[in-house]
Design a protein around this motif. Structure first.
Motif, mmCIF file in Angstrom:
data_model
loop_
_atom_site.group_PDB
_atom_site.id
_atom_site.type_symbol
_atom_site.label_atom_id
_atom_site.label_comp_id
_atom_site.label_asym_id
_atom_site.label_seq_id
_atom_site.Cartn_x
_atom_site.Cartn_y
_atom_site.Cartn_z
ATOM 1 N N MET A 283 5.000 28.063 9.277
ATOM 2 C CA MET A 283 4.334 29.196 8.648
ATOM 3 C C MET A 283 2.881 28.860 8.309
ATOM 4 O O MET A 283 1.986 29.703 8.456
ATOM 5 C CB MET A 283 5.095 29.618 7.388
ATOM 6 C CG MET A 283 4.617 30.931 6.797
ATOM 7 S SD MET A 283 5.628 31.491 5.397
ATOM 8 C CE MET A 283 7.142 31.941 6.252
ATOM 9 N N VAL A 284 2.636 27.620 7.883
ATOM 10 C CA VAL A 284 1.260 27.195 7.608
ATOM 11 C C VAL A 284 0.428 27.261 8.886
ATOM 12 O O VAL A 284 -0.717 27.736 8.883
ATOM 13 C CB VAL A 284 1.233 25.770 7.014
ATOM 14 C CG1 VAL A 284 -0.198 25.226 6.983
ATOM 15 C CG2 VAL A 284 1.814 25.767 5.611
ATOM 16 N N ASP A 285 0.994 26.793 9.999
ATOM 17 C CA ASP A 285 0.282 26.861 11.283
ATOM 18 C C ASP A 285 -0.054 28.303 11.656
ATOM 19 O O ASP A 285 -1.157 28.599 12.140
ATOM 20 C CB ASP A 285 1.130 26.221 12.390
ATOM 21 C CG ASP A 285 1.015 24.710 12.409
ATOM 22 O OD1 ASP A 285 -0.018 24.186 11.961
ATOM 23 O OD2 ASP A 285 1.963 24.054 12.872
ATOM 24 N N GLU A 286 0.906 29.203 11.445
ATOM 25 C CA GLU A 286 0.678 30.610 11.771
ATOM 26 C C GLU A 286 -0.432 31.195 10.897
ATOM 27 O O GLU A 286 -1.279 31.968 11.376
ATOM 28 C CB GLU A 286 1.974 31.397 11.587
ATOM 29 C CG GLU A 286 3.048 31.057 12.617
ATOM 30 C CD GLU A 286 4.377 31.723 12.308
ATOM 31 O OE1 GLU A 286 4.448 32.443 11.286
ATOM 32 O OE2 GLU A 286 5.337 31.522 13.066
ATOM 33 N N MET A 287 -0.443 30.820 9.623
ATOM 34 C CA MET A 287 -1.480 31.316 8.718
ATOM 35 C C MET A 287 -2.864 30.796 9.117
ATOM 36 O O MET A 287 -3.866 31.513 9.028
ATOM 37 C CB MET A 287 -1.161 30.903 7.281
ATOM 38 C CG MET A 287 0.041 31.607 6.670
ATOM 39 S SD MET A 287 -0.209 33.403 6.499
ATOM 40 C CE MET A 287 0.552 33.990 8.009
ATOM 41 N N LYS A 288 -2.926 29.547 9.553
ATOM 42 C CA LYS A 288 -4.211 28.991 10.000
ATOM 43 C C LYS A 288 -4.749 29.771 11.197
ATOM 44 O O LYS A 288 -5.955 30.047 11.292
ATOM 45 C CB LYS A 288 -4.039 27.515 10.361
ATOM 46 C CG LYS A 288 -3.875 26.604 9.150
ATOM 47 C CD LYS A 288 -3.382 25.221 9.541
ATOM 48 C CE LYS A 288 -4.364 24.503 10.434
ATOM 49 N NZ LYS A 288 -3.895 23.139 10.769
ATOM 50 N N GLN A 289 -3.850 30.133 12.106
ATOM 51 C CA GLN A 289 -4.271 30.900 13.281
ATOM 52 C C GLN A 289 -4.729 32.300 12.892
ATOM 53 O O GLN A 289 -5.719 32.813 13.420
ATOM 54 C CB GLN A 289 -3.126 30.973 14.284
ATOM 55 C CG GLN A 289 -2.763 29.630 14.907
ATOM 56 C CD GLN A 289 -1.553 29.723 15.818
ATOM 57 O OE1 GLN A 289 -1.073 30.814 16.119
ATOM 58 N NE2 GLN A 289 -1.057 28.579 16.257
ATOM 59 N N LYS A 290 -4.016 32.923 11.954
ATOM 60 C CA LYS A 290 -4.357 34.290 11.564
ATOM 61 C C LYS A 290 -5.650 34.335 10.746
ATOM 62 O O LYS A 290 -6.465 35.242 10.900
ATOM 63 C CB LYS A 290 -3.200 34.910 10.771
ATOM 64 C CG LYS A 290 -1.952 35.185 11.598
ATOM 65 C CD LYS A 290 -0.842 35.775 10.746
ATOM 66 C CE LYS A 290 0.426 36.020 11.558
ATOM 67 N NZ LYS A 290 0.246 37.020 12.619
ATOM 68 N N LEU A 291 -5.828 33.347 9.861
ATOM 69 C CA LEU A 291 -7.020 33.340 9.014
ATOM 70 C C LEU A 291 -8.259 32.865 9.770
ATOM 71 O O LEU A 291 -9.379 33.255 9.438
ATOM 72 C CB LEU A 291 -6.792 32.435 7.796
ATOM 73 C CG LEU A 291 -5.812 32.937 6.732
ATOM 74 C CD1 LEU A 291 -5.662 31.898 5.633
ATOM 75 C CD2 LEU A 291 -6.287 34.255 6.142
ATOM 76 N N GLU A 292 -8.056 31.974 10.742
ATOM 77 C CA GLU A 292 -9.132 31.358 11.520
ATOM 78 C C GLU A 292 -9.980 30.407 10.681
ATOM 79 O O GLU A 292 -10.468 29.400 11.176
ATOM 80 C CB GLU A 292 -10.024 32.421 12.178
ATOM 81 C CG GLU A 292 -9.279 33.262 13.206
ATOM 82 C CD GLU A 292 -10.191 34.252 13.893
ATOM 83 O OE1 GLU A 292 -11.370 34.371 13.479
ATOM 84 O OE2 GLU A 292 -9.733 34.913 14.847
#
Length: 251
Positions: free
Chosen positions: A164-173
């Motif tokens: 989930m942290v990885d997904e958030m990093k991708q979404k936030l940029e």
């Protein structure tokens, strides 16, 4: 098999082998098994191996360098042992609703079913994590010109938390992320920092170290990803507040 009583000297002249370093008297019991073996006593107390009846080896193990131990049951004990194993097989066949000779095949089928169910569960958990990841974007704050996300989420293990942290990093940029989960009264923490902020001196390992300490635990990791555990879930709000302070000053 021939059993005779000899003097110790006569036994030695016959080539009899003494076992286990035992001490012998003047007259010894010599056991001969054809041309195969001549031993002093040798622990054999039957005239013929047929007197033993059924002989079933139940274990074999190493007890020293170059020494193996074989344990077995005989006669009535062997029959009871084999019968007990058969009863276990009958019970397994009954519970698996199959014939005794088909138990291995049926077990393999059951294991495959369990494996497939676990795969489906993991797939559903991943989808739920993705849905929750999308929903928590509304909780992103901006501190010191940096996007930060610090939130408790509902996941079952650390793997899902890191994903989930990885997904958030991708979404936030661009941003600093700290997600927490509580499972079995234990706190799990995962932190992430996007590459652009890593170059500015922000470090997920340093962030997780301090927030885990607040929750009574410890951990660490790379500049872009770190994880930790804690004991006190009541301190999560304090840990989340620390993320805002860290965004203002990573030193």
């Amino acid at each position: 098999m021939t059993i005779t009583n000899k003097t110790i000297d006569e036994a030695k002249e016959m080539g009899a082998m003494a076992l286990f370093g035992e001490k012998y008297g003047d007259i010894v019991r010599v056991v001969e098994i054809g041309d195969y073996s001549i031993e002093l006593c040798g622990g054999c107390h039957v005239r013929n191996s047929a007197e033993i009846g059924l002989f079933k080896i139940v274990s074999e193990s190493g007890i020293g360098a170059g020494t193996r131990r074989i344990e077995a049951v005989t006669a009535k004990g062997a029959y009871q042992y084999v019968n007990g194993k058969h009863q276990l097989l009958q019970t397994a066949a009954s519970q698996l609703k199959t014939m005794e000779e088909q138990v291995p095949e049926r077990l393999e089928h059951v294991f495959q079913e369990i494996k497939e169910q676990q795969r489906q569960i993991q797939s559903l958990q991943a989808k739920l994590s993705q849905q929750e990841a999308s929903s928590i974007l509304a909780d992103v704050k901006e501190v010191n010109g940096k996007h930060i996300l610090a939130k408790k989420v509902d996941v079952s293990d650390m793997n899902q938390l890191r994903q989930m942290v990885d997904e958030m990093k991708q979404k936030l940029e661009s941003g600093i992320i700290l997600l927490a989960a509580v499972n079995n009264d234990k706190v799990q923490l995962a932190a992430g920092v996007t590459k652009d902020l890593v170059s500015e001196g922000y470090h997920a390992g340093n962030l997780i170290k301090e927030t885990a300490k607040i929750c009574g635990g410890g951990g660490g990791g790379r500049p872009d990803m770190a994880q930790a555990g804690g004991k006190d879930a009541s301190k999560l709000s304090e840990a989340f507040n620390y993320v805002e302070k860290y965004a203002q000053n990573p030193q």
